[in-house]
Design an enzyme around this catalytic site. Structure first.
Site, short mmCIF file in Angstrom:
data_model
loop_
_atom_site.label_atom_id
_atom_site.label_comp_id
_atom_site.label_asym_id
_atom_site.label_seq_id
_atom_site.Cartn_x
_atom_site.Cartn_y
_atom_site.Cartn_z
N LYS A 67 48.07 41.93 121.08
CA LYS A 67 49.38 41.89 121.75
C LYS A 67 50.11 43.18 121.41
O LYS A 67 49.89 43.77 120.35
CB LYS A 67 50.20 40.71 121.23
CG LYS A 67 51.35 40.34 122.13
CD LYS A 67 50.83 39.48 123.26
CE LYS A 67 51.92 38.85 124.06
NZ LYS A 67 51.39 37.71 124.84
N1 GLU Z 1 50.73 37.98 128.37
C1 GLU Z 1 49.92 36.90 128.87
C2 GLU Z 1 49.63 35.89 127.76
O1 GLU Z 1 50.41 35.74 126.83
C3 GLU Z 1 48.68 37.39 129.58
C4 GLU Z 1 47.73 38.20 128.77
C5 GLU Z 1 46.60 38.85 129.58
O2 GLU Z 1 46.53 38.64 130.78
O3 GLU Z 1 45.81 39.56 128.96
O4 GLU Z 1 48.69 35.15 127.82
#
Ligand code: GLU
Length: 415
Positions: free
Chosen positions: A105
């Site tokens: 993240k």
């Molecule tokens: N930000 C989204 C999540 O928390 C999507 C992450 C992604 O598509 O890699 O799952």
């Protein structure tokens, strides 16, 4: 989050599952501590000529099951602890849906609503300048999260390619016209809607007329609302930062979507519904399904006992404080945990990445079909585990995720 740091919350949920699985302390440490944490300085010139210095983060939590994957959040409250907790959630989330990914993240501590488009672009490109050598299609693939969207992803791709050449698979959630896929945008909300219908059916309730309250009207909340409205549920409350909007006989969703579209994605000034007074009261409405789809940490020890919905679907990441989780368990409230509930987004991201690598495009129907199948399988698995082991859906989802990551770690070898 009420005296508890974001990562401590994830650790607590992790430990509950690890206790069930009899994991050793060493294995717990190995699985929980992130592989790499990067903090960078982002210095940019703002439109008024002043210099701004921002902090950007990328936490790469685990790569035993594949390249690391996870969104990029632009929000003033972003800090290393929060990003670390969200990165760990991505590790379990990708494992629960059985995608060949690990978890990561990123984020920048900034309020995007106060930036011009040009400033947003400069900040994004500068961030990529700082982290391009640790991300990439086989390493770590960013995606949208709170405060970011397809446009930011397009800038990330473009900037990354300046260093590494053609590489559309270096980021997902791109615009459909620029190597994105149809259906990625709606995927998280669609997944939330699919799970809501599955839970209703397990609890023996028909979707028709089932009442729903949704906190958040961004990408996730609005698509979940649309899906459930089409399934003939009754959306009676929707909240965003401007307030909570309520209509007992069902909100006019088409009207609200149009209004938000015309007002920079905000419901501020919308007059087609009643306003709920007290902050937080949307969460306490007597509805069949409650969907927190905005910030983390909104269901707390303070308000948990007043929550009446028998079903909570965690469309947001980390909306439930562990103390609230215990109250819900005691009150027989079924909570579908974030690592399953909002996994539709990363699943569609996976389809985008696969297509980018194969230079082959799927249509919307195929994306939806494969998404529904992947989420359906994960739901059945978690539901079964939860009944067999007599644990909550959250603990079952963690057990499934941790088990898969643990086995890959051991099989790959540690020395
Ligand atoms: N930000 C989204 C999540 O928390 C999507 C992450 C992604 O598509 O890699 O799952």
């Amino acid at each position: 989050m009420q005296g508890m740091k974001a990562f401590d919350v994830v650790r607590l949920y992790f430990d509950r599952a690890a206790d069930q699985m009899d994991l050793t302390d060493n294995m717990r440490r190995l699985l929980l501590i992130p592989k790499r944490e990067v903090q960078v300085q982002i210095a940019v010139e703002m439109d008024n000529g002043e210099l701004a210095t921002l902090l950007g983060y990328r936490v790469q939590h685990d790569n035993s099951r594949g390249p690391m994957k996870g969104g990029l959040r632009y929000h003033p409250e972003v800090d290393l602890d929060e990003v670390r907790s969200l990165a760990a959630l991505m590790t379990w989330k990708t494992a629960v849906v059985d995608l060949p990914y690990g978890g990561a993240k990123g984020g920048i501590a900034v309020d995007p609503t106060r930036l011009s488009r040009r400033e947003l672009e400069r900040i994004t490109r500068k961030f990529v300048d700082e982290i391009h050598d640790v991300i990439g299609p086989d390493r770590d693939i960013p995606a949208p999260d709170m405060g970011t969207g397809p446009e930011v992803m397009a800038w990330i791709m473009n900037q990354y390619e300046k260093y590494h050449g053609f590489a559309p698979a270096c980021v997902t959630g791109k615009p459909v016209e620029l190597f994105g896929v149809p259906g990625r945008d709606e995927a998280t909300g669609r997944g939330v809607g699919i799970f809501a219908l599955k839970l209703l059916s397990r609890l023996g309730r028909p979707p028709r007329g089932a009442t729903v309250a949704i906190q958040g009207f961004g990408n996730v909340g609005s698509h979940a609302a649309r899906f459930l409205h089409d399934a003939e549920c009754k959306i009676i409350a929707i909240g965003d930062v401007s307030g909570d909007y309520f209509r007992a006989d069902g909100l006019n969703l088409a009207d609200m979507l149009k209004f938000a579209h015309e007002h920079r994605n905000s419901l501020a000034g919308y007059t087609g519904a009643d306003r709920l007074g007290k902050a937080g009261s949307l969460l306490e409405l007597d509805v069949d399904i409650l969907i927190p789809a905005a910030l983390g940490g909104v269901l707390t020890a303070e308000n948990a006992a007043r929550v009446k919905a028998p079903i909570i679907i965690e469309a947001a990441n980390s909306p439930t404080h562990p103390a609230a989780d215990e109250v819900f368990a005691a009150n027989g409230i079924v909570v579908l945990p974030d690592i399953l509930a909002n996994a539709g987004g990363v699943t569609a991201s996976y389809f985008e990445w696969v297509q980018n690598r194969q230079h082959y495009r799927w249509g919307l129907n195929r994306v939806r079909q494969e998404l529904d199948r992947a989420l359906g399988d994960a739901f059945e698995h978690v539901w079964r585990l939860s009944s067999e082991q007599k644990v909550s859906l959250r603990t079952a989802a963690y057990m499934l995720g941790i088990g898969r990551v643990g086995r890959a770690t051991v099989l790959g070898g540690i020395s």
